[in-house]
Scaffold this motif. Structure first.
Motif, PDB file in Angstrom:
ATOM      1  N   ASN A 225      31.152 -61.849   5.911  1.00  0.00           N
ATOM      2  CA  ASN A 225      30.551 -63.034   5.297  1.00  0.00           C
ATOM      3  C   ASN A 225      30.945 -64.260   6.115  1.00  0.00           C
ATOM      4  OD1 ASN A 225      29.257 -64.753   3.510  1.00  0.00           O
ATOM      5  ND2 ASN A 225      30.853 -64.670   1.960  1.00  0.00           N
ATOM      6  N   PRO A 226      30.316 -64.449   7.273  1.00  0.00           N
ATOM      7  CA  PRO A 226      30.688 -65.554   8.172  1.00  0.00           C
ATOM      8  C   PRO A 226      30.538 -66.910   7.490  1.00  0.00           C
ATOM      9  CG  PRO A 226      29.264 -63.975   9.295  1.00  0.00           C
ATOM     10  CD  PRO A 226      29.249 -63.617   7.833  1.00  0.00           C
ATOM     11  N   GLN A 227      31.395 -67.835   7.905  1.00  0.00           N
ATOM     12  CA  GLN A 227      31.400 -69.207   7.412  1.00  0.00           C
ATOM     13  C   GLN A 227      31.710 -69.284   5.913  1.00  0.00           C
ATOM     14  OE1 GLN A 227      28.325 -71.826   8.786  1.00  0.00           O
ATOM     15  NE2 GLN A 227      28.260 -70.930  10.829  1.00  0.00           N
ATOM     16  N   VAL A 229      33.940 -70.546   3.450  1.00  0.00           N
ATOM     17  CA  VAL A 229      34.911 -71.635   3.521  1.00  0.00           C
ATOM     18  C   VAL A 229      36.239 -71.246   2.881  1.00  0.00           C
ATOM     19  CG1 VAL A 229      35.423 -73.990   2.748  1.00  0.00           C
ATOM     20  CG2 VAL A 229      33.154 -73.440   3.657  1.00  0.00           C
ATOM     21  N   GLN A 230      36.177 -70.612   1.718  1.00  0.00           N
ATOM     22  CA  GLN A 230      37.417 -70.246   1.034  1.00  0.00           C
ATOM     23  C   GLN A 230      38.203 -69.200   1.819  1.00  0.00           C
ATOM     24  OE1 GLN A 230      35.863 -69.290  -2.951  1.00  0.00           O
ATOM     25  NE2 GLN A 230      36.986 -71.055  -3.731  1.00  0.00           N
ATOM     26  N   ALA A 231      37.503 -68.255   2.431  1.00  0.00           N
ATOM     27  CA  ALA A 231      38.201 -67.244   3.224  1.00  0.00           C
ATOM     28  C   ALA A 231      38.866 -67.879   4.440  1.00  0.00           C
ATOM     29  CB  ALA A 231      37.226 -66.148   3.655  1.00  0.00           C
ATOM     30  N   GLU A 232      38.164 -68.808   5.094  1.00  0.00           N
ATOM     31  CA  GLU A 232      38.743 -69.477   6.261  1.00  0.00           C
ATOM     32  C   GLU A 232      39.938 -70.338   5.863  1.00  0.00           C
ATOM     33  OE1 GLU A 232      38.833 -70.382  10.432  1.00  0.00           O
ATOM     34  OE2 GLU A 232      37.793 -68.849   9.267  1.00  0.00           O
ATOM     35  N   ASP A 233      39.828 -71.017   4.727  1.00  0.00           N
ATOM     36  CA  ASP A 233      40.945 -71.816   4.227  1.00  0.00           C
ATOM     37  C   ASP A 233      42.148 -70.930   3.929  1.00  0.00           C
ATOM     38  OD1 ASP A 233      42.474 -73.897   3.100  1.00  0.00           O
ATOM     39  OD2 ASP A 233      41.591 -73.574   1.114  1.00  0.00           O
ATOM     40  N   ASN A 234      41.906 -69.813   3.258  1.00  0.00           N
ATOM     41  CA  ASN A 234      42.999 -68.907   2.928  1.00  0.00           C
ATOM     42  C   ASN A 234      43.557 -68.212   4.157  1.00  0.00           C
ATOM     43  OD1 ASN A 234      43.593 -68.426  -0.175  1.00  0.00           O
ATOM     44  ND2 ASN A 234      41.444 -68.979   0.026  1.00  0.00           N
TER      45      ASN A 234
END
Length: 376
Positions: A225-227, A229-234
């Motif tokens: 699931n690219p981009q 936001v919550q995954a990138e933040d975590n």
């Protein structure tokens, strides 16, 4: 039904020990209750299996569940189970229904809090109060009831990946991270392309302080699931957990960039970047991001708390006071907020207010209120 699943699920019926909630776990639970869940394979989406009987009630229950009519689904599937107690489909469906009912109740509670004239409870799901929506006895009992239905169904058929995901989510609600980890890991062996499963496994690994494994889970989530936001933040939070602060900052900036054009932003990366900059004593830089977090989510008390810390370091005490008073309004049971506000009052010559906050600080600290901020 294999003997392995029989023995694995049987322990649920014995009940679970009471567990304490630290702030990281409460934040994880609050997140779980606030977002929609998309099971890998829902029994509401499969044809009714009536164990040799017509199965109209079971089909009706699945239809009600698909439409979000949880009360009717619950009532109908229980009626079906009266004459079909060995139906794995029905037990599993009831397990899913009970979990969705927990989510639904939490959503209603948040709506009522947001409409209340007194905003002090607006973010109570993130506080340490044991009676709140995330950690209440009622929630725990419903989670145990949901698990009991999966236990019953597993006696007759192996659960699906979607079933195991809901089992894991129930364990998160019970703050049993070890079992949540186990069942999320198992379901991902069966459904490796479930990005949501990878996300929650990452959150669980983080809360277990297994940061390297959390990083791997969030990276896999982002591949699927690219981009996100919550995954990138975590991912950034997990990198920071290993002391890789430069890499964490890159992740926070990336998460912020991905939502730059979005009408609905999440405050997480702004808060986490602001916190990181504060740790590096880059006070003015942190204030810029924390102000954006407050603008995005004015009811997020952590942003006000960190902004108050930044203003205190900059010796802007009236602004620090304003932010702490707002944070306390949103999370009155957080002991550290009162402990922070007391010296701010004292520095401004407000002796009576300072004493009152010192008293609040002492009282709440003695009741074991958590005081360390944690990421969302």
């Amino acid at each position: 039904m294999s003997a392995i699943f029989d023995s694995v699920f049987a322990h649920v019926q014995l009940g679970l020990p009471a567990v304490g909630y630290d702030r990281k776990v409460i934040l994880c639970i609050a997140l779980l209750l606030s977002i929609p869940i998309f099971p890998t394979r829902s029994y509401a989406e499969t044809p009714a299996q009536s164990d040799g009987q017509p199965g109209n009630l079971l089909a009706d229950a699945k239809s009600f569940f698909r439409k979000g009519n949880l009360a009717a689904a619950d009532r109908t599937v229980r009626l079906y189970l009266e004459s079909h107690p060995n139906s794995a489909d029905a037990h599993f469906l009831l397990g899913h229904i009970l979990f969705r009912e927990i989510q639904s109740r939490a959503a209603i509670e948040r709506q009522l809090q947001s409409q209340a004239p007194n905003p002090t409870g607006a973010k109570k799901a993130l506080s340490s109060d044991a009676s709140d929506a995330t950690g209440s006895k009622a929630t725990q009992e419903m989670a145990k009831a949901s698990l009991a239905e999966f236990t019953a169904g597993a006696k007759f058929r192996t659960p699906s990946a979607g079933d195991l995901k809901t089992v894991a989510f129930n364990y998160i609600l019970l703050a049993d991270l070890a079992d949540a980890d186990k069942w999320l890991t198992k379901m991902l062996e069966w459904a490796p392309n479930d990005w949501e499963g990878w996300y929650h496994l990452g959150r669980t690994k983080y809360n277990e302080n297994r940061f390297a494994e959390a990083i791997s889970a969030f990276q896999q989530c982002l591949k699927l699931n690219p981009q996100n936001v919550q995954a990138e933040d975590n991912l950034g939070v997990s990198l920071a957990g290993l002391g890789r602060n430069d890499d964490a900052a890159v992740a926070y900036h990336q998460a912020i960039a991905w939502q730059a054009r979005s009408l609905t932003k999440t405050p997480g990366p702004y808060i986490d970047l602001g916190s990181l900059l504060l740790d590096q004593n880059r006070v003015n830089d942190s204030i810029l991001f924390l102000l954006q977090a407050v603008e995005i989510a004015p009811a997020e008390w952590r942003a006000h708390e960190l902004l108050a810390t930044a203003y205190t370091r900059a010796q802007e005490f009236p602004r620090a006071q304003t932010e702490l008073e707002k944070a306390i309004e949103l999370s009155p049971q957080a002991a550290n907020l009162h402990c922070m506000l007391a010296p701010i009052y004292r520095k401004q010559g407000l002796a009576d207010k300072a004493k009152a906050e010192y008293d609040h600080c002492a009282a709440l600290s003695s009741s074991d209120s958590p005081s360390e901020p944690a990421s969302q």
